[in-house]
Design a protein around this motif. Structure first.
Motif, PDB file in Angstrom:
ATOM      1  N   GLU A  13       0.836  -1.205   0.000  1.00 50.85           N
ATOM      2  CA  GLU A  13       0.000   0.000   0.000  1.00 50.85           C
ATOM      3  C   GLU A  13       0.870   1.254   0.000  1.00 50.85           C
ATOM      4  O   GLU A  13       0.605   2.221  -0.727  1.00 50.85           O
ATOM      5  CB  GLU A  13      -0.918   0.008   1.225  1.00 50.85           C
ATOM      6  CG  GLU A  13      -1.797   1.228   1.299  1.00 50.85           C
ATOM      7  CD  GLU A  13      -2.618   1.283   2.576  1.00 50.85           C
ATOM      8  OE1 GLU A  13      -3.113   2.382   2.880  1.00 50.85           O
ATOM      9  OE2 GLU A  13      -2.751   0.261   3.261  1.00 50.85           O
ATOM     10  N   ARG A  17       1.057   4.214  -2.902  1.00 46.93           N
ATOM     11  CA  ARG A  17       0.860   5.637  -2.631  1.00 46.93           C
ATOM     12  C   ARG A  17       2.076   6.462  -3.065  1.00 46.93           C
ATOM     13  O   ARG A  17       1.934   7.549  -3.624  1.00 46.93           O
ATOM     14  CB  ARG A  17       0.574   5.852  -1.147  1.00 46.93           C
ATOM     15  CG  ARG A  17      -0.786   5.340  -0.746  1.00 46.93           C
ATOM     16  CD  ARG A  17      -1.213   5.778   0.636  1.00 46.93           C
ATOM     17  NE  ARG A  17      -0.121   5.940   1.575  1.00 46.93           N
ATOM     18  CZ  ARG A  17      -0.141   5.528   2.832  1.00 46.93           C
ATOM     19  NH1 ARG A  17      -1.196   4.920   3.298  1.00 46.93           N
ATOM     20  NH2 ARG A  17       0.885   5.734   3.625  1.00 46.93           N
ATOM     21  N   THR A  20       2.134   6.818  -6.864  1.00 48.25           N
ATOM     22  CA  THR A  20       1.113   7.774  -7.282  1.00 48.25           C
ATOM     23  C   THR A  20       1.613   9.200  -7.117  1.00 48.25           C
ATOM     24  O   THR A  20       1.451  10.041  -8.014  1.00 48.25           O
ATOM     25  CB  THR A  20      -0.183   7.570  -6.474  1.00 48.25           C
ATOM     26  OG1 THR A  20      -0.661   6.240  -6.702  1.00 48.25           O
ATOM     27  CG2 THR A  20      -1.242   8.569  -6.870  1.00 48.25           C
ATOM     28  N   GLU A  21       2.249   9.493  -5.983  1.00 48.69           N
ATOM     29  CA  GLU A  21       2.770  10.837  -5.732  1.00 48.69           C
ATOM     30  C   GLU A  21       3.915  11.182  -6.690  1.00 48.69           C
ATOM     31  O   GLU A  21       3.998  12.299  -7.191  1.00 48.69           O
ATOM     32  CB  GLU A  21       3.236  10.972  -4.282  1.00 48.69           C
ATOM     33  CG  GLU A  21       2.108  10.962  -3.278  1.00 48.69           C
ATOM     34  CD  GLU A  21       1.096  12.077  -3.508  1.00 48.69           C
ATOM     35  OE1 GLU A  21       1.499  13.234  -3.725  1.00 48.69           O
ATOM     36  OE2 GLU A  21      -0.115  11.786  -3.482  1.00 48.69           O
TER      37      GLU A  21
END
Length: 88
Positions: A13, A17, A20-21
């Motif tokens: 996870e 994340r 994505t950033e």
């Protein structure tokens, strides 16, 4: 003493994340979107300078940069300012 276990799912996870950033910071090529960040080789071609000259621009603070892992990225806006003669 409070101990928390980190599971493989937790790490996956976190990885998702983080990716994505990072993708928000460095848009992919070929989407017709103006890139906000450039890699070192792109900056060298644009400014027509050698790797050593680019390194000197980083060291003396003329050109700001962001390092992600072993890659160095430069803001397109900073490159434009440098080209216009208004370096940082």
């Amino acid at each position: 003493m409070n101990v928390e276990l980190i599971t493989k799912a937790d790490l996956q996870e976190l990885e998702s994340r983080l990716l994505t950033e990072i993708k928000k910071l460095v848009p992919m090529d070929g989407q017709g979107v103006s890139k906000k960040w450039l890699k070192s080789n792109e900056v060298r071609k644009l400014l027509k300078i050698s790797p050593g000259t680019l390194q000197n621009l980083r060291i003396n603070g003329t050109l700001s940069f962001t390092r992600i892992g072993s890659l160095i990225y430069y803001k397109q806006d900073d490159i434009n300012k440098l080209l216009e003669g208004g370096a940082k």
